[in-house]
Scaffold this active site. Structure first.
Site, PDB file in Angstrom:
ATOM      1  CB  THR A 351      68.615  58.773  29.133  1.00  0.00           C
ATOM      2  OG1 THR A 351      68.813  59.591  28.114  1.00  0.00           O
ATOM      3  CG2 THR A 351      68.915  57.276  29.053  1.00  0.00           C
ATOM      4  CG  ASP A 352      64.469  60.257  33.014  1.00  0.00           C
ATOM      5  OD1 ASP A 352      63.527  60.694  32.208  1.00  0.00           O
ATOM      6  OD2 ASP A 352      64.948  59.925  33.711  1.00  0.00           O
ATOM      7  CB  SER A 377      70.140  66.134  35.646  1.00  0.00           C
ATOM      8  OG  SER A 377      69.414  65.336  36.380  1.00  0.00           O
ATOM      9  NE  ARG A 378      65.977  66.033  28.703  1.00  0.00           N
ATOM     10  CZ  ARG A 378      66.075  65.854  28.448  1.00  0.00           C
ATOM     11  NH1 ARG A 378      66.135  64.703  28.366  1.00  0.00           N
ATOM     12  NH2 ARG A 378      66.466  66.418  27.195  1.00  0.00           N
ATOM     13  CB  VAL A 379      63.688  63.796  36.690  1.00  0.00           C
ATOM     14  CG1 VAL A 379      62.320  64.195  36.030  1.00  0.00           C
ATOM     15  CG2 VAL A 379      64.497  62.911  36.968  1.00  0.00           C
TER      16      VAL A 379
END
Ligand code: ATP
Ligand code: MG
Length: 516
Positions: A351-352, A377-379
């Site tokens: 997951t991101d 939350s990477r994006v």
């Protein structure tokens, strides 16, 4: 003796495991809902087959009045194995098996919205039958890198701490992870409910997939969605704990098939998989039935591939290919906060980002029990609106520093005034982010509140009073300055011209509070 052997050899010399007729095989054994079939050497992995009596009469499922379907999930050297997707008692040795040359699919139509269906698309909510619809394969290749565009539009959860500190974008995969009963389902369901705040043309279609849950839990979720007015834009797919493992295994893929149907119309879709821990258990059980060798923690070796193939279906599709997006919120249950177990590490790496729920915070009444320190939350932040980004500022850092400070001064006797003040501020901030279930906030209210907090709304307010003050401020603004949230909603930012109006409103609110 030799004579007997020769006779037996003669008898079996003409027996062949090749098919008598192309595309037709025979059941040679049935156990635990799995049929072993000879003569289908050309069949595909994940192809469906139909069963017939040796006279060629199709076998019908008594309940669903449809032909009994088998799903080929194991291709061996001489035989293939099919999981029987119905009452397996009807399937006997010697029956004929016909290839369909099609992969398992679910028939989807717009009428799915507001309905509760099984992974095979059969409604189970007592409502009317569903029309034939479009066949959507449960498994299909996901979009490649070139077919995608970057995530840059927010998917608001309505939960302020998440939208501020761990923002999610449309097309992202964000994991919700935590122990039993720490509010995982609540976050996902509130996010679905929050989509009612979106204008019609921007509102994502929501799909809630319940895997291996008790029927009463699913019924409660459906009731919650209905009461909140969220059912008309939501589809519920369920394979309960009493359903056989193959159906539980199929449920998230059926959800993905339904999501694809709406994506193909260029729509935004939000899909919740509640939860993939139970899904992994169902797959493990299925693999044992198929006699696959177990691997780590007794899960089959391809479980990582299973979940990555499912979550890769989340996408933000390029506009010239029709646009639309699928945002996925998978849920994982941990044991005593241990994120290093096999299935959790797998899904974390696919997951991101993850929203980590902490059992201690939950029991202290800090709900949602999001541990901001280890959630990421990477994006999503590139999808955050200016209004949220500005307001969120250094909030996760402030919260993390407060936690550290509290741990550090735990045993200290007397604290200096500055430390006391910092602890008080931290307490107020934690209190500010508590939010009851079923009350997601529209993003303009969230942004307004974040701005107000940074500009002194809660100074002097005791921590226990913070939630009341916060809610009263929102009511005050809605009653006296409705144009403020309206401007935030349309411009998606807090323009300088508005800043002064908000700070004035904070002062007016404070004095109104003192002189009721
Ligand atoms: P399970 O492991 O059983 O699936 P879960 O982690 O999904 O549990 P929930 O069912 O969402 O947890 O929540 C557990 C309980 O906590 C429920 O009774 C729910 O009503 C309550 N709860 C969750 N979030 C909140 C909240 N923000 N405010 C108040 N109560 C909450
Ligand atoms: Mg739950």
């Amino acid at each position: 003796m030799e004579d007997a052997l020769r006779k037996i050899k003669d008898r079996i010399s003409h027996i062949t495991l090749e098919s008598e007729q192309e595309g037709v095989g025979r059941v040679i054994a049935v156990r635990d809902g799995v049929a072993e079939i000879a003569g289908l050497s050309d069949a595909w992995y994940s192809e469906t087959v139909r069963f017939e009596t040796s006279e060629g009469e199709p076998i019908q499922d008594a309940l669903e009045k449809k032909p009994v379907t088998g799903l080929l999930l194991s291709l061996n050297e001489h035989t293939v194995s099919a999981v029987i997707l119905a009452d397996a008692a009807q399937i006997k040795e010697g029956m004929l098996v016909k290839r369909t040359e099609s992969l398992l699919s679910v028939n989807v139509s717009d009428d799915f919205m507001g309905r509760v269906v099984t992974p095979l698309g059969v409604p189970i909510d007592g409502g009317p039958d569903l029309p034939a619809g479009t066949a959507m394969p449960l498994e299909r290749p996901c979009y490649g890198v070139l077919d995608r565009q970057s995530v840059n539009e927010p998917l608001h959860t309505g939960i302020t701490i998440i939208d501020a500190a761990i923002p999610i974008g449309r097309g992202q995969r964000e994991l919700i992870i935590g122990d039993r009963s720490t509010g995982k389902t609540t976050i996902a369901v509130d996010t679905i409910i929050n989509q009612k705040h979106e204008p019609d043309e921007k509102r994502p279609i929501c799909i809630y997939v319940a895997i291996g849950q008790k029927d009463v839990h699913v019924a409660r979720t459906v009731a919650k969605l209905r009461d909140a007015g969220a059912l008309p834009y939501t589809v519920i797919v369920t394979a309960g704990s009493s359903e056989p493992a193959p159906l539980q295994y199929l449920a998230p893929f059926a959800g993905a098939g339904i999501a694809d149907y709406f994506l193909e119309q260029g729509k935004d879709v939000l899909i919740v998989y509640d939860d993939l821990s139970k899904h992994a258990v169902a797959y493990r059980q299925l693999s044992l039935l198929l006699r696959r060798p177990p691997g780590r923690e007794a899960y089959p070796g391809d479980i990582f591939y299973l979940h990555s193939r499912l979550l890769e279906r989340a996408v933000r599709r390029r506009d010239d290919l029709g646009g639309g997006s699928i945002t996925a919120l998978p849920i994982i249950e941990t044991q005593e906060g241990d994120v290093s177990a096999y299935i959790s590490t797998n899904v974390i790496s696919i997951t991101d980002g993850q929203i980590f729920l902490d059992a201690d915070l939950f029991s202290m009444g800090i709900r949602p029990a999001v541990d901001v320190g280890i959630s990421v939350s990477r994006v999503g932040s590139s999808a955050q609106t200016k209004a949220m980004k500005g307001g969120a500022g250094s909030i996760s850092q402030d919260l993390a520093q407060y936690r550290e400070l509290v741990a550090f001064v735990q045993f200290a006797q007397d604290l200096d005034d500055e430390t006391k003040e910092r602890i008080d501020r931290g307490k107020r901030l934690v209190s500010f982010f508590t939010q009851d279930e079923g009350s997601p906030l529209p993003f303009d209210h969230e942004a307004l509140l974040l701005f107000a907090v940074q500009n002194g709304l809660l100074n002097e307010v005791p921590a226990d009073d913070v939630p009341n003050t916060r809610d009263a401020f929102v009511s005050f603004i809605t009653a006296h300055h409705p144009e403020i949230p309206e401007t935030i909603r349309t411009t998606k930012e807090i323009p300088e011209s508005l800043e002064k109006r908000i700070t004035d409103a904070i002062t007016a609110f404070a004095s109104a509070k003192q002189t009721p």
